[in-house]
Every structure is written in structure tokens, then in C-alpha cells.
Design an enzyme around this catalytic site. Sequence first.
Site, PDB file in Angstrom:
ATOM      1  N   LYS A 130       0.889  -1.070   0.138  1.00 11.31           N
ATOM      2  CA  LYS A 130      -0.051   0.086  -0.051  1.00 11.31           C
ATOM      3  C   LYS A 130       0.624   1.223  -0.180  1.00 11.31           C
ATOM      4  CE  LYS A 130      -4.252  -1.601   2.088  1.00 11.31           C
ATOM      5  NZ  LYS A 130      -3.770  -3.052   2.744  1.00 11.31           N
ATOM      6  N   ARG A 185      -9.652 -12.155   8.095  1.00 10.78           N
ATOM      7  CA  ARG A 185     -10.140 -12.741   9.571  1.00 10.78           C
ATOM      8  C   ARG A 185     -11.093 -13.718   9.509  1.00 10.78           C
ATOM      9  NH1 ARG A 185     -10.316  -6.558  11.739  1.00 10.78           N
ATOM     10  NH2 ARG A 185     -10.452  -6.247   9.476  1.00 10.78           N
TER      11      ARG A 185
HETATM   12  O1  C5P Z   1      -9.643  -9.321   8.000  1.00 11.88           O
HETATM   13  P1  C5P Z   1     -10.172  -9.105   6.883  1.00 11.88           P
HETATM   14  O2  C5P Z   1     -10.658  -9.859   5.762  1.00 11.88           O
HETATM   15  O3  C5P Z   1     -10.985  -7.646   7.030  1.00 11.88           O
HETATM   16  O4  C5P Z   1      -8.898  -8.117   6.182  1.00 11.88           O
HETATM   17  C1  C5P Z   1      -8.814  -7.620   4.792  1.00 11.88           C
HETATM   18  C2  C5P Z   1      -7.408  -7.447   4.334  1.00 11.88           C
HETATM   19  O5  C5P Z   1      -7.389  -6.519   3.099  1.00 11.88           O
HETATM   20  C3  C5P Z   1      -6.369  -6.837   5.220  1.00 11.88           C
HETATM   21  O6  C5P Z   1      -5.113  -7.462   4.990  1.00 11.88           O
HETATM   22  C4  C5P Z   1      -6.445  -5.381   4.880  1.00 11.88           C
HETATM   23  O7  C5P Z   1      -5.216  -4.684   4.888  1.00 11.88           O
HETATM   24  C5  C5P Z   1      -6.571  -5.380   3.164  1.00 11.88           C
HETATM   25  N1  C5P Z   1      -7.364  -4.243   2.614  1.00 11.88           N
HETATM   26  C6  C5P Z   1      -8.443  -3.773   3.234  1.00 11.88           C
HETATM   27  N2  C5P Z   1      -8.992  -2.702   2.387  1.00 11.88           N
HETATM   28  C7  C5P Z   1      -8.451  -2.117   1.283  1.00 11.88           C
HETATM   29  C8  C5P Z   1      -7.261  -2.615   0.869  1.00 11.88           C
HETATM   30  C9  C5P Z   1      -6.777  -3.396   1.373  1.00 11.88           C
HETATM   31  O8  C5P Z   1      -9.093  -4.469   4.160  1.00 11.88           O
HETATM   32  N3  C5P Z   1      -8.844  -1.217   0.539  1.00 11.88           N
END
Ligand code: C5P
Length: 224
Positions: free
Chosen positions: A63, A205
Site C-alpha cells: 500500500k 479474519r
Molecule cells: O481481515 P479482513 O478480511 O478484514 O482483511 C482485509 C485485508 O485486506 C487486510 O489485510 C487489509 O489490509 C486489506 N485491505 C483492506 N481494504 C483495502 C485494501 C486492503 O481491507 N481497501
Amino acid sequence: MKKNKIFVACDTTSIIKIKRIIKETQNSNIKFGYKFGLQFLNSKNGRKFVSSLKNKITFGDYKLADIPNTCVSTIKAVKDLKFNYITIHISSGLKAIKAAKKVSGSTKLIGVTILTSLDNKSLKEIGFEKDVKKLVYKQAKLAAKAKLDAIVCSPQEIKIVKKIFKKEIITPGIRLPGDNKGDQKRVMTPKQAFQNGATAIVIGRSILKGKIKNNIQKLIKELN
Ligand code: C5P
């Protein structure tokens, strides 16, 4: 469901956990990839582990949100990891994303739009006057202009992004049915995201909490 690509967000510092995720995602008709973010990549053995992976789809979720020079030099600095995908915030600006694309080579460069943890209220707090949908639309235009390879957006904006951006659309903000949103604001289930036109989803998660094996089975069942 061969078309579906799923990136498991390996948000942990535990290599044992990641090995379990990889083991449990073999032999499925779904294409799995592995997303490594700031937590794992900055952990003591993270970088070394990524460099040891063979024949896996890998995604370096750096990112990048910086000036063009720093974005370019960072992409060069991680070339040895041979990521299939790397992320840069589109809010770094057109010059930065264009410059990054010039040096990313065979690694696909993904433009990140407004984070899925933000809603219109949080955008106002930061000082943005436009709402999520309008901002994401603008950012998708920039991504197309810079010829990026993919976009990250919430599943709720896929339809807007598709109007303007014709390549891969990757959506985090994914929860298995019944799971807590946690800090995410703009979420959908894996099935809904693919139905809306995502070419890949990112799920963290919902897979990492509790028993990884059961969660992956639940995910595969949801999509089959
Ligand atoms: O645990 P969860 O499914 O919410 O994780 C989402 C993942 O996607 C995390 O690693 C987060 O850093 C990444 N991410 C996000 N939203 C974005 C870009 C990346 O949640 N816009």
C-alpha cells in the site's frame, strides 16, 4: 467456480499459521493466492519466508502512499521477491502511479482506492467533500489513465469501477455469512462479491480466526 481467485490475507506473524493456510488451500478447484501485508512483511522472518515460496500466487500489500521517487525505489527494492501483485494507493497521485507502473515490470500493479474501513462520515472527517462512490469513480479513472493492472475497491463499488476500468477488480471487505464486520465498513460475502463482478476477493479474519481448516471448508462450500 474456476474463475474465482481468492487471496487469503496472511495477517499474522506466525509462519506456522501461514503454512497451514497454504496446506488447506491446495487441491481445490478455486485458485488461491496469498496476500502479505505490512504486519508479515515487517516481521523478523517475513521477507525470508516470502522469498522461499515457489509456484504460488503472491501479493505484496505494501500500500505505497508516497512521492513518486520513493514509490519507484521501493518497487525496485522488493523486485527479488518476485511478487505477482503489489499495491499502491491511487491517492499517491497520477505521477506516482505512472512512475510506479513504469518500473513494476512483470509484477501486476494494483491501485488501491478508498479503504474499505472508511465510510462517508470518516471521509468528511479527513476533509474529503465527495462521497465514497464519487471518489472511487475518480480514482478508477486515474488507474485506467496510468494503465494499472488491477484495482482494489470494496465490493460495493465494483459496478462503478467496471464502467471505467476494464482489468482485474480485487475486493477486500469480505466476510463469511454471520461473521463480524470488525473495523471494516463496506463489506459483502464472497458469493455476493463475485456475483457483483469481482475478479478476485481478499479475505483475512474470516479465515484466520478459530480453526483455519474449517473456515476454508466453509468458504469453499459457500462458493461451490
Ligand atoms: O481481515 P479482513 O478480511 O478484514 O482483511 C482485509 C485485508 O485486506 C487486510 O489485510 C487489509 O489490509 C486489506 N485491505 C483492506 N481494504 C483495502 C485494501 C486492503 O481491507 N481497501
